[in-house]
Write a protein that holds these residues in place. Structure first.
Motif, short mmCIF file in Angstrom:
data_model
loop_
_atom_site.label_atom_id
_atom_site.label_comp_id
_atom_site.label_asym_id
_atom_site.label_seq_id
_atom_site.Cartn_x
_atom_site.Cartn_y
_atom_site.Cartn_z
N ALA A 39 0.84 -1.19 0.00
CA ALA A 39 0.00 0.00 0.00
C ALA A 39 0.89 1.25 0.00
O ALA A 39 1.23 1.79 1.04
CB ALA A 39 -0.92 -0.01 1.22
N GLY A 40 1.28 1.71 -1.17
CA GLY A 40 2.12 2.89 -1.27
C GLY A 40 3.60 2.58 -1.17
O GLY A 40 4.42 3.48 -1.34
N PHE A 41 3.95 1.36 -0.88
CA PHE A 41 5.35 0.96 -0.78
C PHE A 41 5.65 -0.07 -1.87
O PHE A 41 4.79 -0.81 -2.29
CB PHE A 41 5.64 0.35 0.60
N GLU A 42 6.91 -0.14 -2.27
CA GLU A 42 7.36 -1.14 -3.24
C GLU A 42 6.41 -1.21 -4.44
O GLU A 42 5.88 -2.26 -4.80
CB GLU A 42 7.47 -2.52 -2.58
N THR A 43 6.19 -0.06 -5.06
CA THR A 43 5.24 0.01 -6.17
C THR A 43 5.70 -0.79 -7.39
O THR A 43 4.89 -1.10 -8.26
CB THR A 43 5.03 1.47 -6.58
N LYS A 44 6.96 -1.12 -7.45
CA LYS A 44 7.50 -1.87 -8.58
C LYS A 44 7.53 -3.38 -8.31
O LYS A 44 8.04 -4.14 -9.13
CB LYS A 44 8.90 -1.39 -8.93
N ARG A 45 7.01 -3.79 -7.17
CA ARG A 45 7.08 -5.21 -6.81
C ARG A 45 6.21 -6.04 -7.77
O ARG A 45 5.07 -5.68 -8.08
CB ARG A 45 6.60 -5.43 -5.38
N LYS A 46 6.75 -7.16 -8.21
CA LYS A 46 6.04 -8.05 -9.12
C LYS A 46 5.47 -9.23 -8.33
O LYS A 46 6.11 -9.74 -7.42
CB LYS A 46 7.02 -8.58 -10.18
N ARG A 47 4.26 -9.64 -8.68
CA ARG A 47 3.67 -10.84 -8.07
C ARG A 47 4.44 -12.07 -8.54
O ARG A 47 4.61 -12.28 -9.74
CB ARG A 47 2.19 -10.97 -8.44
#
Length: 324
Positions: free
Chosen positions: A14-22
């Protein structure tokens, strides 16, 4: 509604690690969370689970089961599972742990829960309950059963307090090599490919001795490899209407019977479905070696692993039923 902490917000992206991939782990855990019948399994274990009293309240039962299943899915010992949940955002999200407001269940807690399941033989009950749930969802038992067995290795080392190997494990020879450990026998439905029965023995017990415990009695056909050849009496003792479709010897006095060989090949096309279960148990879940001493503890692990393997093998069927 529980207030969200920064730790939980970070885990949920939520607002953090916006580039994280599932990742594939995220997808796998989300799928299992949707299709595992948590309420039915909790109802099974609840009568044996500690009640809330004057001491520290027990951890939620569903969360305990989730952590226990993580150990099976990723082949983790108690301490390794605890550390993995600290390291992995996916695992914390799966069990609903918010490190900003609550402590992580430690290895001792998981150890005690496993002993609770072993004491009351709940692994076998979980396997049976999962089978009932799958049958209710449409995965019916049909008229054929495939029987097979696989070796699960054990440590042959004597560098322990007892200065001896596990007395309940035995050694056997297979393909010219000696193996020490136990044997997992399973009965698999010939159409759905799901395990419906299982037996755990020492490694030196011949495959044929488990036949009566692997059949449900309504079979029309029984499939198996050469280890089950010429066992019609054992098969008919449990399933009187069953025809023997086990592989037979093809070489006699140095001459190959091509007709019998072709029949074996046709039978093996169906019999191969049992290997799908072993592939999940041993390759995906990593159950190639025992972790505990004694057959009972490892049998408990085997039954739970088979229950989870059945759910995994029919995951598409189950997902179709839970989709809105």
């Amino acid at each position: 509604m529980k207030q969200q902490t920064l730790a939980m917000a970070a885990d949920q992206g939520a607002g953090f690690e916006t580039k994280r991939k599932r990742t594939r782990r995220d997808e796998f855990l989300d799928t299992m969370n949707r299709i595992v019948p948590w309420s039915a399994l909790c109802a099974l274990v609840e009568p044996y689970y500690p009640r809330r009293g004057n001491g520290r309240p027990p951890i939620g039962l569903e969360r305990r089961l989730q952590i226990h299943f993580i150990q099976h899915w990723f082949n983790l010992a108690d301490l390794a599972c605890e550390e993995a949940r600290y390291d992995s955002t996916s695992l914390r999200r799966f069990v609903g742990i918010d490190l900003g407001g609550e402590a992580m269940p430690d290895a001792t807690t998981m150890h005690k829960f496993r002993h609770l399941l072993e004491k009351h033989k709940l692994g076998e009950q979980i396997f049976a309950e999962m089978g009932r749930v799958l049958q209710a969802s449409g995965m019916k038992l049909n008229s054929g059963t495939i029987v097979d067995a696989t070796l699960i290795g054990a440590s042959g080392s004597t560098k322990n307090e007892q200065k001896a190997r596990d007395p309940e494990m035995r050694q056997t020879k297979k393909n010219g090599n000696w193996h020490f450990g136990m044997k997992l026998h399973i009965g698999v439905d010939s159409r759905s490919g799901l395990a419906h029965s299982a037996v755990v023995t020492a490694a030196n017990v011949h495959d044929k001795h488990a036949i009566p415990q692997l059949l449900h009695g309504q079979e029309q056909r029984v499939y198996g490899d050469n280890a089950y050849a010429s066992q019609k009496a054992l098969i008919h003792g449990k399933a009187p209407k069953a025809r023997d479709f086990t592989n037979q010897r093809t070489r006699r006095n140095g001459v190959v019977d091509e007709v019998a060989r072709r029949k074996n090949r046709n039978k093996s096309r169906i019999r191969a479905r049992v290997e799908h279960v072993f592939a999940v148990v041993k390759r995906l879940w990593g159950f190639t070696k025992v972790r505990y001493r004694g057959l009972a503890k490892n049998a408990n692990r085997a039954f739970v692993t088979l229950a989870l393997a059945n759910v995994y093998l029919c995951r598409r069927h189950l997902l179709a039923q839970v989709r809105p």
